[in-house]
Scaffold this motif. Structure first.
Motif, PDB file in Angstrom:
ATOM      1  N   LYS A  59       0.778  -1.262  -0.149  1.00 48.22           N
ATOM      2  CA  LYS A  59      -0.050   0.035   0.060  1.00 48.22           C
ATOM      3  C   LYS A  59       0.946   1.374  -0.018  1.00 48.22           C
ATOM      4  O   LYS A  59       1.790   1.071   0.676  1.00 48.22           O
ATOM      5  CB  LYS A  59      -1.018   0.077   1.309  1.00 48.22           C
ATOM      6  N   PHE A  60       0.455   2.045  -0.972  1.00 50.64           N
ATOM      7  CA  PHE A  60       1.416   3.452  -0.951  1.00 50.64           C
ATOM      8  C   PHE A  60       0.224   4.503  -0.509  1.00 50.64           C
ATOM      9  O   PHE A  60      -0.798   4.603  -1.328  1.00 50.64           O
ATOM     10  CB  PHE A  60       1.911   3.838  -2.427  1.00 50.64           C
ATOM     11  N   ALA A  61       0.614   5.188   0.683  1.00 54.37           N
ATOM     12  CA  ALA A  61      -0.317   6.463   0.698  1.00 54.37           C
ATOM     13  C   ALA A  61       0.517   7.554   1.618  1.00 54.37           C
ATOM     14  O   ALA A  61       1.629   7.247   1.896  1.00 54.37           O
ATOM     15  CB  ALA A  61      -1.333   5.790   1.697  1.00 54.37           C
ATOM     16  N   VAL A  62      -0.195   8.617   2.112  1.00 47.75           N
ATOM     17  CA  VAL A  62       0.680   9.371   3.135  1.00 47.75           C
ATOM     18  C   VAL A  62       0.632   8.829   4.308  1.00 47.75           C
ATOM     19  O   VAL A  62      -0.149   8.034   4.831  1.00 47.75           O
ATOM     20  CB  VAL A  62      -0.222  10.617   3.140  1.00 47.75           C
ATOM     21  N   SER A  63       1.695   8.818   4.822  1.00 43.90           N
ATOM     22  CA  SER A  63       2.109   8.151   6.158  1.00 43.90           C
ATOM     23  C   SER A  63       1.283   9.018   7.327  1.00 43.90           C
ATOM     24  O   SER A  63       0.999   9.994   7.301  1.00 43.90           O
ATOM     25  CB  SER A  63       3.769   8.294   6.572  1.00 43.90           C
ATOM     26  N   ASP A  64       1.160   8.008   8.337  1.00 42.51           N
ATOM     27  CA  ASP A  64       0.612   8.734   9.444  1.00 42.51           C
ATOM     28  C   ASP A  64       1.342   9.881  10.219  1.00 42.51           C
ATOM     29  O   ASP A  64       0.859  10.818  10.677  1.00 42.51           O
ATOM     30  CB  ASP A  64       0.148   7.841  10.655  1.00 42.51           C
ATOM     31  N   ALA A  65       2.799   9.599  10.154  1.00 44.15           N
ATOM     32  CA  ALA A  65       3.659  10.607  10.754  1.00 44.15           C
ATOM     33  C   ALA A  65       3.310  11.913   9.901  1.00 44.15           C
ATOM     34  O   ALA A  65       3.343  12.944  10.703  1.00 44.15           O
ATOM     35  CB  ALA A  65       4.972  10.132  10.534  1.00 44.15           C
ATOM     36  N   ASP A  66       3.441  12.063   8.692  1.00 41.49           N
ATOM     37  CA  ASP A  66       3.177  13.089   7.905  1.00 41.49           C
ATOM     38  C   ASP A  66       1.788  13.666   8.146  1.00 41.49           C
ATOM     39  O   ASP A  66       1.911  14.981   8.279  1.00 41.49           O
ATOM     40  CB  ASP A  66       3.085  12.828   6.173  1.00 41.49           C
TER      41      ASP A  66
END
Length: 238
Positions: free
Chosen positions: A182-189
């Motif tokens: 899965k490629f998505a915006v990370s929770d950290a960002d």
């Protein structure tokens, strides 16, 4: 990306990279640029191998990047028939949406085995320090967009999160397995309030072919139940 030369630093231990973002920041700071997507994922796996010194780690990373760069210029995949050919055609369609920055046509795996699978692509071969880290890999295909996961804002709208599939077979194994990433915006960002986040790998499932078939049947069955369609389609054969 231009050919690079490692920056020697023999007095320091290897760097620890936990995320693709950390590695990308290091590469940009050191060399001025960094790959994205599947290529960055492959480099992260290389950077996380066991090293005794920073200079060794930098040399291996530089060699991996230069091999990828060199092969991109000469890469001309041969047309294939059958299912392997169809997989590669879908890879090309995926590249049109999520282009690969560079790749490698050379592989040390061919020196260890003459049994290369028809679906494998030397660009994506992975060579590590353990027998199980010598892996034939297919070019990944875009499996689906993921509208319920965070994407990024682009010039023409939203760059949707997505999932990709890749076939892999470690050298000692007789049967391949499937990797779903899965490629998505990370929770950290998202937590940091990053105003320019990038799509990064945020999860990987590795399943055997039997498990993949079971999952496919279960998903189709769930769709049938949710939509109230046929009770037969998607059921797992007894």
């Amino acid at each position: 990306m231009s050919t690079i030369t490692p920056v020697p630093d023999a007095d320091q231990g290897p760097l620890e990279f936990k995320t693709e973002r950390q590695l990308a920041q290091h590469l940009k700071k050191t060399y001025g640029e960094a790959p994205i997507g599947s290529e960055l994922t492959s480099l992260l796996e290389t950077a996380q191998l066991h090293f005794f010194a920073r200079v060794e780690q930098d040399a291996v990373l530089a060699d991996a990047i230069n091999n990828l760069i060199e092969a991109q210029e000469n890469r001309e995949p041969a047309e294939q028939e059958g299912l392997a050919g169809e997989w590669n055609r879908r890879c090309k369609q995926s590249d049109d949406v999520y282009p690969v920055m560079y790749g490698s046509v050379g592989s040390r795996l061919d020196t260890f085995s003459d049994d290369r699978p028809a679906w494998s692509n030397p660009v994506y071969d992975f060579v590590g320090n353990l027998a199980t880290e010598f892996i034939f890999q297919s070019e990944p295909i875009l499996a689906t967009t993921l509208q319920l996961h965070p994407g990024t804002a682009g010039k023409g709208g939203i760059n949707l999160a997505y999932a990709e599939l890749q076939i892999r077979r470690p050298l000692p194994f007789s049967e391949p397995f499937i990797a779903l990433r899965k490629f998505a915006v990370s929770d950290a960002d998202r937590a940091d309030g990053n105003t320019s986040p990038k799509l990064v790998k945020t999860g990987t499932y590795r399943v055997t072919l039997d498990e993949a078939a079971q999952l496919a049947h279960a998903l189709l069955f769930a769709i049938d139940v949710a939509r109230g369609t046929s009770e037969d389609v998607g059921q797992v054969p007894e």
